[in-house]
Design a protein around this motif. Sequence first.
Motif, mmCIF file in Angstrom:
data_model
loop_
_atom_site.group_PDB
_atom_site.id
_atom_site.type_symbol
_atom_site.label_atom_id
_atom_site.label_comp_id
_atom_site.label_asym_id
_atom_site.label_seq_id
_atom_site.Cartn_x
_atom_site.Cartn_y
_atom_site.Cartn_z
ATOM 1 N N THR A 139 -8.734 0.243 -2.376
ATOM 2 C CA THR A 139 -8.813 -0.827 -1.165
ATOM 3 C C THR A 139 -7.908 -0.413 -0.254
ATOM 4 O OG1 THR A 139 -9.779 -2.429 -2.835
ATOM 5 C CG2 THR A 139 -8.892 -3.423 -0.428
ATOM 6 N N GLU A 140 -6.495 -0.158 -0.658
ATOM 7 C CA GLU A 140 -5.409 0.040 0.229
ATOM 8 C C GLU A 140 -5.723 1.383 0.891
ATOM 9 O OE1 GLU A 140 -2.507 -1.684 -3.020
ATOM 10 O OE2 GLU A 140 -1.955 0.332 -2.622
ATOM 11 N N ALA A 141 -6.261 2.456 0.461
ATOM 12 C CA ALA A 141 -6.796 3.470 0.936
ATOM 13 C C ALA A 141 -7.693 3.346 2.254
ATOM 14 C CB ALA A 141 -7.040 4.559 -0.185
ATOM 15 N N LEU A 142 -8.829 2.573 1.692
ATOM 16 C CA LEU A 142 -9.714 2.415 2.761
ATOM 17 C C LEU A 142 -9.238 1.620 3.880
ATOM 18 C CD1 LEU A 142 -12.464 3.058 3.419
ATOM 19 C CD2 LEU A 142 -13.534 1.118 2.151
ATOM 20 N N VAL A 143 -8.410 0.469 3.806
ATOM 21 C CA VAL A 143 -7.781 -0.156 4.703
ATOM 22 C C VAL A 143 -6.860 0.675 5.534
ATOM 23 C CG1 VAL A 143 -6.139 -2.230 5.419
ATOM 24 C CG2 VAL A 143 -7.970 -2.596 3.670
ATOM 25 N N LEU A 144 -6.149 1.583 5.028
ATOM 26 C CA LEU A 144 -5.388 2.385 5.849
ATOM 27 C C LEU A 144 -6.106 3.278 6.570
ATOM 28 C CD1 LEU A 144 -2.635 3.520 6.420
ATOM 29 C CD2 LEU A 144 -2.792 4.994 4.361
ATOM 30 N N LEU A 145 -7.415 3.867 5.955
ATOM 31 C CA LEU A 145 -8.237 4.638 6.744
ATOM 32 C C LEU A 145 -8.808 3.990 7.872
ATOM 33 C CD1 LEU A 145 -10.323 6.516 3.995
ATOM 34 C CD2 LEU A 145 -8.637 7.655 5.594
ATOM 35 N N ASN A 146 -9.059 2.692 8.095
ATOM 36 C CA ASN A 146 -9.383 1.858 8.919
ATOM 37 C C ASN A 146 -8.538 1.777 9.995
ATOM 38 O OD1 ASN A 146 -12.081 0.307 9.032
ATOM 39 N ND2 ASN A 146 -11.857 0.713 6.818
ATOM 40 N N LEU A 147 -7.261 1.701 9.577
ATOM 41 C CA LEU A 147 -5.987 1.687 10.685
ATOM 42 C C LEU A 147 -5.911 2.692 11.220
ATOM 43 C CD1 LEU A 147 -3.277 -0.323 8.647
ATOM 44 C CD2 LEU A 147 -4.744 -1.380 10.373
ATOM 45 N N LEU A 148 -6.163 3.908 10.640
ATOM 46 C CA LEU A 148 -6.081 5.071 11.293
ATOM 47 C C LEU A 148 -7.216 5.682 12.176
ATOM 48 C CD1 LEU A 148 -4.783 7.139 8.328
ATOM 49 C CD2 LEU A 148 -3.405 6.715 10.130
ATOM 50 N N ALA A 149 -8.220 5.060 11.969
ATOM 51 C CA ALA A 149 -9.625 5.206 12.702
ATOM 52 C C ALA A 149 -9.580 4.482 14.145
ATOM 53 C CB ALA A 149 -10.814 4.619 12.041
ATOM 54 N N ALA A 150 -8.587 3.483 14.164
ATOM 55 C CA ALA A 150 -8.228 2.701 15.294
ATOM 56 C C ALA A 150 -7.058 3.204 16.189
ATOM 57 C CB ALA A 150 -8.050 1.282 14.833
ATOM 58 N N TRP A 151 -6.327 4.283 15.492
ATOM 59 C CA TRP A 151 -5.250 4.841 16.235
ATOM 60 C C TRP A 151 -5.531 6.336 16.988
ATOM 61 C CZ3 TRP A 151 -0.884 7.569 13.604
ATOM 62 C CH2 TRP A 151 0.309 7.708 14.397
ATOM 63 N N ARG A 179 -3.989 -8.797 1.819
ATOM 64 C CA ARG A 179 -3.103 -8.607 0.698
ATOM 65 C C ARG A 179 -2.838 -6.902 0.599
ATOM 66 N NH1 ARG A 179 -6.043 -12.653 -2.304
ATOM 67 N NH2 ARG A 179 -7.703 -11.134 -2.805
ATOM 68 N N SER A 180 -3.785 -6.279 1.142
ATOM 69 C CA SER A 180 -3.769 -4.721 1.129
ATOM 70 C C SER A 180 -2.745 -4.472 2.217
ATOM 71 C CB SER A 180 -5.079 -3.975 1.366
ATOM 72 O OG SER A 180 -5.879 -4.013 0.246
ATOM 73 N N LEU A 181 -2.841 -5.062 3.371
ATOM 74 C CA LEU A 181 -1.799 -4.699 4.482
ATOM 75 C C LEU A 181 -0.149 -5.160 3.795
ATOM 76 C CD1 LEU A 181 -3.783 -6.082 7.312
ATOM 77 C CD2 LEU A 181 -3.351 -3.943 7.115
ATOM 78 N N GLU A 182 -0.283 -6.155 3.542
ATOM 79 C CA GLU A 182 1.052 -6.391 2.736
ATOM 80 C C GLU A 182 1.749 -5.486 1.783
ATOM 81 O OE1 GLU A 182 0.618 -10.313 0.759
ATOM 82 O OE2 GLU A 182 0.054 -11.294 2.526
ATOM 83 N N LYS A 183 0.554 -4.847 1.041
ATOM 84 C CA LYS A 183 1.030 -3.794 0.073
ATOM 85 C C LYS A 183 1.430 -2.427 0.639
ATOM 86 C CE LYS A 183 -1.587 -5.565 -3.861
ATOM 87 N NZ LYS A 183 -2.824 -5.052 -4.662
ATOM 88 N N LEU A 184 0.662 -2.142 1.828
ATOM 89 C CA LEU A 184 0.894 -0.974 2.513
ATOM 90 C C LEU A 184 2.268 -1.118 3.568
ATOM 91 C CD1 LEU A 184 -2.743 -0.363 4.023
ATOM 92 C CD2 LEU A 184 -1.483 0.977 2.470
ATOM 93 N N GLU A 185 2.569 -2.363 3.407
ATOM 94 C CA GLU A 185 3.884 -2.522 4.226
ATOM 95 C C GLU A 185 5.067 -2.460 3.441
ATOM 96 O OE1 GLU A 185 5.546 -5.081 8.076
ATOM 97 O OE2 GLU A 185 4.227 -6.128 6.493
ATOM 98 N N LYS A 186 4.871 -3.007 2.165
ATOM 99 C CA LYS A 186 5.865 -2.786 1.073
ATOM 100 C C LYS A 186 6.050 -1.549 0.810
ATOM 101 C CE LYS A 186 5.296 -7.437 -0.883
ATOM 102 N NZ LYS A 186 4.998 -8.336 -1.963
ATOM 103 N N LYS A 187 4.998 -0.689 0.655
ATOM 104 C CA LYS A 187 5.284 0.826 0.579
ATOM 105 C C LYS A 187 5.668 1.858 1.608
ATOM 106 C CE LYS A 187 1.391 0.452 -2.884
ATOM 107 N NZ LYS A 187 0.146 0.539 -3.283
#
Length: 154
Positions: A43-55, A82-90
Amino acid sequence: MDFSQVHQLPPLQKKWGSSLNEGFLVIPVLLLKRQRELGLDNTEALVLLNLLAAWWETDKRPYPRSTTIAQRMGVTPRTVQRSLEKLEKKGLILRVRNGTGAGSEHRELTSYDMTGTVETLKKLAQVADVHRQAKNNQQTIVDLQSTPLEVMGS
């Protein structure tokens, strides 16, 4: 489109055809190959890919809404948050909240600083380069050790 036109298309266009009309995403494959090492669940990886797709522009942070990402993924907005929170903590993203408008028109816009992702992948690439070089050096040593001395000019 006739046969001669197909052969004049760029390789990606030949491969993917009109599916590229919606856009495409350029990312280092290292992100996918090292997903587990980065501690990313699916889930985190897919959320991150969605962010990258918008950048698309280096100097402009992406700002997709968590509800948009959730709809694309078929999950709840809370799951994305929740995934965004985890990505930020990482340390892979930094959420930047900016208010826009005034009074009842006030709306909070969240953009995402992707510097952490870029820097983390650059560090992983450096480590991979060092390992690749060490492996090449070991192979050279093995090759030299297995080469008869008379071939080496002794």
